[in-house]
Design a protein around this motif. Structure first.
Motif, PDB file in Angstrom:
ATOM      1  N   ASP A 368     -31.271 -28.198  26.955  1.00 30.15           N
ATOM      2  CA  ASP A 368     -32.096 -28.399  28.147  1.00 30.15           C
ATOM      3  C   ASP A 368     -31.400 -29.397  29.060  1.00 30.15           C
ATOM      4  N   TYR A 369     -30.970 -28.934  30.209  1.00 33.34           N
ATOM      5  CA  TYR A 369     -30.238 -29.786  31.152  1.00 33.34           C
ATOM      6  C   TYR A 369     -31.112 -30.930  31.661  1.00 33.34           C
ATOM      7  N   ARG A 370     -32.420 -30.708  31.747  1.00 34.74           N
ATOM      8  CA  ARG A 370     -33.306 -31.732  32.287  1.00 34.74           C
ATOM      9  C   ARG A 370     -33.396 -32.944  31.381  1.00 34.74           C
ATOM     10  N   THR A 371     -33.202 -32.768  30.095  1.00 37.21           N
ATOM     11  CA  THR A 371     -33.291 -33.880  29.160  1.00 37.21           C
ATOM     12  C   THR A 371     -31.932 -34.471  28.816  1.00 37.21           C
ATOM     13  N   SER A 372     -30.852 -33.714  29.031  1.00 37.33           N
ATOM     14  CA  SER A 372     -29.516 -34.220  28.732  1.00 37.33           C
ATOM     15  C   SER A 372     -28.505 -33.485  29.592  1.00 37.33           C
ATOM     16  N   GLN A 373     -27.818 -34.225  30.458  1.00 37.10           N
ATOM     17  CA  GLN A 373     -26.799 -33.624  31.312  1.00 37.10           C
ATOM     18  C   GLN A 373     -25.412 -33.628  30.668  1.00 37.10           C
ATOM     19  N   PHE A 374     -25.306 -34.158  29.462  1.00 39.99           N
ATOM     20  CA  PHE A 374     -24.028 -34.133  28.753  1.00 39.99           C
ATOM     21  C   PHE A 374     -23.664 -32.686  28.445  1.00 39.99           C
ATOM     22  N   ASN A 375     -22.458 -32.299  28.844  1.00 41.20           N
ATOM     23  CA  ASN A 375     -22.036 -30.905  28.712  1.00 41.20           C
ATOM     24  C   ASN A 375     -21.266 -30.726  27.408  1.00 41.20           C
ATOM     25  N   ARG A 376     -21.929 -30.145  26.427  1.00 42.69           N
ATOM     26  CA  ARG A 376     -21.303 -29.941  25.119  1.00 42.69           C
ATOM     27  C   ARG A 376     -20.276 -28.811  25.133  1.00 42.69           C
ATOM     28  N   ALA A 377     -20.231 -28.052  26.212  1.00 41.08           N
ATOM     29  CA  ALA A 377     -19.231 -26.992  26.328  1.00 41.08           C
ATOM     30  C   ALA A 377     -17.909 -27.508  26.865  1.00 41.08           C
ATOM     31  N   THR A 378     -17.935 -28.588  27.649  1.00 49.04           N
ATOM     32  CA  THR A 378     -16.705 -29.073  28.286  1.00 49.04           C
ATOM     33  C   THR A 378     -16.360 -30.512  27.928  1.00 49.04           C
ATOM     34  N   GLN A 379     -17.323 -31.285  27.435  1.00 48.27           N
ATOM     35  CA  GLN A 379     -17.084 -32.703  27.205  1.00 48.27           C
ATOM     36  C   GLN A 379     -17.051 -33.089  25.733  1.00 48.27           C
ATOM     37  N   ALA A 380     -17.739 -32.334  24.893  1.00 46.49           N
ATOM     38  CA  ALA A 380     -17.798 -32.679  23.473  1.00 46.49           C
ATOM     39  C   ALA A 380     -16.530 -32.211  22.766  1.00 46.49           C
ATOM     40  N   ARG A 381     -15.843 -33.118  22.087  1.00 44.36           N
ATOM     41  CA  ARG A 381     -14.649 -32.790  21.307  1.00 44.36           C
ATOM     42  C   ARG A 381     -15.046 -32.789  19.830  1.00 44.36           C
ATOM     43  N   ARG A 382     -14.984 -31.609  19.229  1.00 40.52           N
ATOM     44  CA  ARG A 382     -15.409 -31.443  17.838  1.00 40.52           C
ATOM     45  C   ARG A 382     -14.317 -30.730  17.040  1.00 40.52           C
ATOM     46  N   GLN A 383     -14.390 -30.851  15.730  1.00 41.97           N
ATOM     47  CA  GLN A 383     -13.454 -30.127  14.878  1.00 41.97           C
ATOM     48  C   GLN A 383     -13.815 -28.639  14.881  1.00 41.97           C
ATOM     49  N   PRO A 384     -12.819 -27.744  15.085  1.00 41.40           N
ATOM     50  CA  PRO A 384     -13.128 -26.321  15.159  1.00 41.40           C
ATOM     51  C   PRO A 384     -13.204 -25.618  13.808  1.00 41.40           C
ATOM     52  N   GLY A 385     -12.793 -26.294  12.742  1.00 39.71           N
ATOM     53  CA  GLY A 385     -12.802 -25.630  11.440  1.00 39.71           C
ATOM     54  C   GLY A 385     -11.889 -24.411  11.450  1.00 39.71           C
ATOM     55  N   SER A 386     -12.342 -23.355  10.778  1.00 36.32           N
ATOM     56  CA  SER A 386     -11.504 -22.156  10.650  1.00 36.32           C
ATOM     57  C   SER A 386     -11.345 -21.390  11.949  1.00 36.32           C
ATOM     58  N   ALA A 387     -12.089 -21.739  13.001  1.00 32.83           N
ATOM     59  CA  ALA A 387     -11.874 -21.096  14.294  1.00 32.83           C
ATOM     60  C   ALA A 387     -10.504 -21.437  14.857  1.00 32.83           C
ATOM     61  N   PHE A 388      -9.827 -22.428  14.251  1.00 31.20           N
ATOM     62  CA  PHE A 388      -8.481 -22.799  14.680  1.00 31.20           C
ATOM     63  C   PHE A 388      -7.399 -21.948  13.995  1.00 31.20           C
ATOM     64  N   LYS A 389      -7.746 -21.239  12.920  1.00 24.39           N
ATOM     65  CA  LYS A 389      -6.750 -20.541  12.105  1.00 24.39           C
ATOM     66  C   LYS A 389      -5.938 -19.484  12.851  1.00 24.39           C
ATOM     67  N   PRO A 390      -6.475 -18.797  13.877  1.00 20.60           N
ATOM     68  CA  PRO A 390      -5.620 -17.826  14.575  1.00 20.60           C
ATOM     69  C   PRO A 390      -4.302 -18.414  15.071  1.00 20.60           C
ATOM     70  N   PHE A 391      -4.275 -19.681  15.435  1.00 17.98           N
ATOM     71  CA  PHE A 391      -3.037 -20.290  15.941  1.00 17.98           C
ATOM     72  C   PHE A 391      -2.094 -20.625  14.786  1.00 17.98           C
ATOM     73  N   VAL A 392      -2.663 -20.883  13.607  1.00 18.99           N
ATOM     74  CA  VAL A 392      -1.836 -21.057  12.421  1.00 18.99           C
ATOM     75  C   VAL A 392      -1.147 -19.738  12.073  1.00 18.99           C
ATOM     76  N   PHE A 393      -1.901 -18.658  12.111  1.00 23.22           N
ATOM     77  CA  PHE A 393      -1.349 -17.351  11.754  1.00 23.22           C
ATOM     78  C   PHE A 393      -0.414 -16.838  12.846  1.00 23.22           C
ATOM     79  N   LEU A 394      -0.684 -17.192  14.111  1.00 20.72           N
ATOM     80  CA  LEU A 394       0.231 -16.784  15.176  1.00 20.72           C
ATOM     81  C   LEU A 394       1.589 -17.468  15.001  1.00 20.72           C
ATOM     82  N   ALA A 395       1.600 -18.711  14.578  1.00 26.99           N
ATOM     83  CA  ALA A 395       2.872 -19.397  14.329  1.00 26.99           C
ATOM     84  C   ALA A 395       3.661 -18.670  13.253  1.00 26.99           C
ATOM     85  N   ALA A 396       2.962 -18.150  12.244  1.00 30.13           N
ATOM     86  CA  ALA A 396       3.648 -17.389  11.194  1.00 30.13           C
ATOM     87  C   ALA A 396       4.198 -16.074  11.742  1.00 30.13           C
TER      88      ALA A 396
END
Length: 626
Positions: A368-396
């Motif tokens: 809800d933007y009215r209660t929190s203007q913090f943009n979790r899509a562009t400002q929050a830096r989080r660990q991606p877990g296995s969503a990062f693996k495509p770049f590991v496999f692309l390097a291979a």
């Protein structure tokens, strides 16, 4: 010899003096005293002195009131903040910034019912008074006294104009006196029509809009010259409380105020009762097209000043598709309110982007933007877990391996670090495609080594627009770096775009003071070969077809690809998916990213990327116009 005897003497007594009594005289008859005559010159002298002292007192009062007033020539032509109007892809206004002004309109070009509505509700005696209306002040005082509250004001339209042009909103006797002085000055220098025209072009009507033309374009999407009766009533009612009566945020309050304006117009004879009734019944105020498009607007406006220097009014057409945005908001809220609430999910973010152009079609940066203007899509830096693996496999793949090559999925021990495989049962040797499809951690660590190690994989990730930071050890294979959702979505786009990386963008066209100006062209950067991008895309299709992302596959959809991601203790859950672009969107493919979690990193209840995030991806995809 004896002395002779002296003779005895008696003491002397002072003679008694008896005052002489005059006989009473007869009183003379009294004569009436003549009245004292006062000279007429004395009255004239007093009147003259009083006039002099009165003039001096008045002059002193005027000096006190006017010594700090702004120069009228500067105030009438003073500069303002540049206005920015942000439009969705269909032209609907989604946000404004600065002082938004429309075209300067002439009184003769406006529909007659607009100034009539304004005068009926704000200043019925505008044509009769000289800037200050004693009758109006007395009427307002009587109404306020009889009602026991301040329900009417006695300020004339000219006084309102003086306040808006020259003064501050401060409430004090001195400021009101200054307002009266400036109102008289305005009446002396301008005709009634000129004052009304200045007012209509300068009055603040909410939403950052100054003047009736800016407000007409903001609220109704038309110039002021095309306003109908009920639209004019809406605008005429706004000066009383522009924020509280804003038709975009408070449509019911705005409609009620418009009904009051129409009734006032009937009272003064501007319109008939039938016309007022028909106009009131015709009021149709659309609700705000998007409740949470504020995150997109903030992101799109982030670098406007740097990209468009100067003081011109900007109208920016964006890529936001309100249909897609509405679907994203509704589906995200439904998931968070239902299964998400039961699983301890407090927040979520979604980004929908065209792979070929980088145009962002929808963005939800939270619940809800009215209660929190913090943009979790562009400002929050989080660990991606296995969503990062495509770049590991692309390097291979870039190191010479193929999706059909095999790798061990047996347990591994690296200096005491033993990554687990969850529910996966080791099979000995599996293909790279199977390892990615089922997100096998031990196999991914070995693929990292074959692809050149953490340094090489970091270079691949940075080439795809993921700045990090990233660890310099084997844990990188499990996605222990940090990313934002929008960067991760853009990084997946080359797998659907022949190896070309787009820059995420939200602006499509721009106009400065009505003239078209460059808004920037899509930038595409070659980050891998088309062959390797196609190979990776095929591996991601296996994730959805038979791997951890099966929940993301909608019935009847083909060529859906993606990758799940889950971090330690279920603190973050991701799904980044690729799908053919729905009808009405440019580009051959759409990239959609979903993140679920909590702002304080509180663990969720067994929420994996292949569960609620994949399910939300499917729900949104099914609801999009095809």
């Amino acid at each position: 010899m004896a002395r002779p005897a002296r003779p005895r003497t008696t003491p002397r007594v002072a003679p008694r003096i008896v005052p002489r009594v005059e006989p009473p005289r007869a009183a003379a008859p009294s004569r009436p005293e003549a009245p004292r005559r006062r000279s007429p010159l004395r009255w004239l002298r007093r009147l003259f002195l009083l006039s002099i002292w009165g003039a001096l007192a008045l002059g002193a009062a005027l000096l006190v009131l006017t010594w700090d007033l702004p120069r009228t020539d500067i105030a009438l032509s003073q500069t303002r903040r540049a206005g920015v109007t942000l439009e969705a892809s269909n032209g609907a206004v989604i946000a404004t910034s600065g002082d938004v002004h429309g075209e300067v309109v002439r009184l003769r070009a406006l529909p007659a019912h607009l100034p009539a509505a304004l005068l009926a509700i704000e200043d019925r005696r505008f044509r009769q008074h000289y800037g200050i209306d004693p009758i109006g002040i007395a009427r307002a005082a009587w109404v306020n006294w009889s009602s026991g509250q301040i329900s009417q004001g006695g300020s004339t339209l000219t006084q309102q104009l003086a306040k808006n042009l020259f003064l501050t909103p401060e409430r004090s006797f001195r400021r009101k006196a200054q307002e009266a002085v400036m109102a008289l000055w305005l009446e002396w220098h301008f005709s009634k029509d000129e004052l009304l025209e200045i007012y209509l072009n300068r009055v603040y009507l909410g939403g950052g809009a100054f003047g009736v033309d800016a407000a007409a374009r903001l609220y109704f999407g038309i110039p002021a010259t095309r306003l109908n009766l009920w639209q004019s009533a809406i605008l005429a009612g706004l000066p009383k409380a522009p924020s509280r009566l804003n038709p975009r945020t408070a449509p019911d309050a705005a409609a009620g105020r418009a009904a009051e304006v129409l009734a006032a117009m009937v009272d003064v004879g501007s319109i008939t009762q039938r016309e007022a009734t028909l106009a009131a019944e015709s009021i149709r105020l659309a609700t705000r097209p998007s409740r949470d498009s504020g995150w997109f607007a903030d992101w799109a406006l982030d670098d406007v000043i740097a990209r468009f220097p100067g003081n011109a009014d900007l109208v920016l057409r964006t890529s936001l598709d309100l249909r897609v945005q509405a679907v994203v908001e509704a589906r995200l809220e439904a998931l968070l309110s239902g299964p998400g609430a039961r699983a301890g999910v407090g927040q979520g973010a979604v980004v929908v982007m065209e792979a070929e152009t980088g145009l962002v079609r929808a963005m939800a940066g939270g619940r809800d933007y009215r209660t929190s203007q913090f943009n979790r899509a562009t400002q929050a830096r989080r660990q991606p877990g296995s969503a990062f693996k495509p770049f590991v496999f692309l390097a291979a793949l870039e190191a010479g391996m193929t999706p059909e090559d095999t790798v061990s999925d047996a347990p591994i021990n690296l200096g005491g670090w033993r990554p687990g495989n969850g529910g996966w049962r080791a099979q000995g040797q599996i293909t790279l495609e199977e390892a990615l499809a089922h997100s096998v951690n031990t196999a991914a660590v070995r693929v990292l080594a074959r692809g050149g190690g953490a340094r090489t994989v970091t270079e691949v990730a940075q080439r795809f627009g993921l700045p990090g930071p990233f660890p310099r050890d084997a844990t990188l294979a499990l996605g222990t770096g940090e990313v934002t959702l929008i960067d991760l979505v853009a990084a997946f786009a080359p797998f659907a775009n022949g190896g070309l990386l787009p820059e995420p963008r939200g602006l499509v066209t721009a106009r400065a003071d009505g003239q078209a100006v460059p808004a920037g062209r899509p930038t595409l950067l070659r980050v891998t070969t088309p062959e390797r991008a196609a190979a990776l895309r095929g591996m991601l299709e296996s994730v959805v077809a038979r791997g951890t992302g099966r929940a993301a596959q909608p019935p009847g959809f083909r060529a859906v690809a993606g990758k799940t991601g889950t971090t330690q203790d279920f603190r973050d859950a991701w799904f980044i998916g690729l799908t053919p672009a729905p009808r009405g969107m440019s580009g051959g493919a759409l990239v959609m990213g979903v993140w679920l979690g909590n702002d304080d990193a509180t663990p969720m209840a067994d929420v994996r990327g292949g569960t609620l995030p994949a399910r939300l991806f499917r729900d949104i995809l099914e609801a999009l116009p095809q």
